[in-house]
Design a protein around this motif. Structure first.
Motif, short mmCIF file in Angstrom:
data_model
loop_
_atom_site.label_atom_id
_atom_site.label_comp_id
_atom_site.label_asym_id
_atom_site.label_seq_id
_atom_site.Cartn_x
_atom_site.Cartn_y
_atom_site.Cartn_z
N THR A 199 0.36 5.36 0.34
CA THR A 199 -0.60 6.39 0.72
C THR A 199 -0.06 7.74 0.29
O THR A 199 1.03 8.15 0.70
CB THR A 199 -0.85 6.37 2.24
OG1 THR A 199 -1.32 5.07 2.59
CG2 THR A 199 -1.87 7.41 2.64
N ASP A 253 -6.10 11.45 2.40
CA ASP A 253 -5.20 10.37 2.01
C ASP A 253 -5.85 9.51 0.93
O ASP A 253 -7.02 9.16 1.03
CB ASP A 253 -4.86 9.47 3.21
CG ASP A 253 -3.94 10.15 4.20
OD1 ASP A 253 -3.30 11.15 3.83
OD2 ASP A 253 -3.86 9.68 5.35
N THR A 296 -5.11 5.88 -0.91
CA THR A 296 -4.29 4.68 -0.79
C THR A 296 -4.37 3.87 -2.09
O THR A 296 -5.44 3.53 -2.56
CB THR A 296 -4.74 3.81 0.39
OG1 THR A 296 -4.64 4.58 1.59
CG2 THR A 296 -3.88 2.57 0.52
N ASN A 350 0.83 -1.21 0.00
CA ASN A 350 0.00 0.00 0.00
C ASN A 350 0.86 1.25 0.00
O ASN A 350 1.80 1.37 0.78
CB ASN A 350 -0.92 0.03 1.22
CG ASN A 350 -1.96 -1.05 1.17
OD1 ASN A 350 -2.40 -1.45 0.11
ND2 ASN A 350 -2.35 -1.53 2.33
#
Length: 132
Positions: A88, A108, A110, A86
């Motif tokens: 972000t 944010d 992701t 991941n």
């Protein structure tokens, strides 16, 4: 024999590029990723492509090329962090004007990195970036 060695070197360089661990900030830094196929119809009408340029181990720039426009321009530098597959990306707070009562906060986004593909889901569409 020289051709054989050359073919082996080409194969090794291809394999090493396709197997890079882009989940490591040191390795993704300095790379460019491009999305030129859009699932959102409006974006497909507006953009030729959008790129992510990872300029350091913590910063990424988003570049865009609009259709029927000769400009290729940056839309700013953003911060990013990686945790496993991941990534972000933090979009900073939008400046407030006097008509808005509630303060804005950073947002944010992701995305998921898998080999040379970075998939970034938004509310109504998804952008898929390919390592260049």
């Amino acid at each position: 024999m020289k051709k054989y060695i050359l073919h082996i070197l080409i194969a090794i360089s291809f394999i090493s590029n396709s197997c890079a661990d882009y989940t490591n900030p040191k390795i993704i830094s300095g790379t460019n990723w491009r999305c030129s196929s859009f699932t959102d119809a409006e974006m497909a009408q507006i953009y030729d492509y959008v790129e992510l340029h990872f300029i350091s181990e913590t910063q990424v720039q988003m570049w865009e090329k609009k259709k029927n426009d000769y400009l290729y321009q940056s839309s700013g530098t953003l911060k990013y962090s990686i945790n496993g597959k991941n990534i972000t990306i933090t979009i900073p707070a939008i400046p407030q004007d006097i008509t808005i009562n509630n303060p804005s906060s950073p947002q944010d986004i992701t995305a998921v990195i898998e080999n040379n593909k970075l998939t970034m889901p938004f509310t109504n569409y998804t952008m898929v970036f390919i390592k260049q």
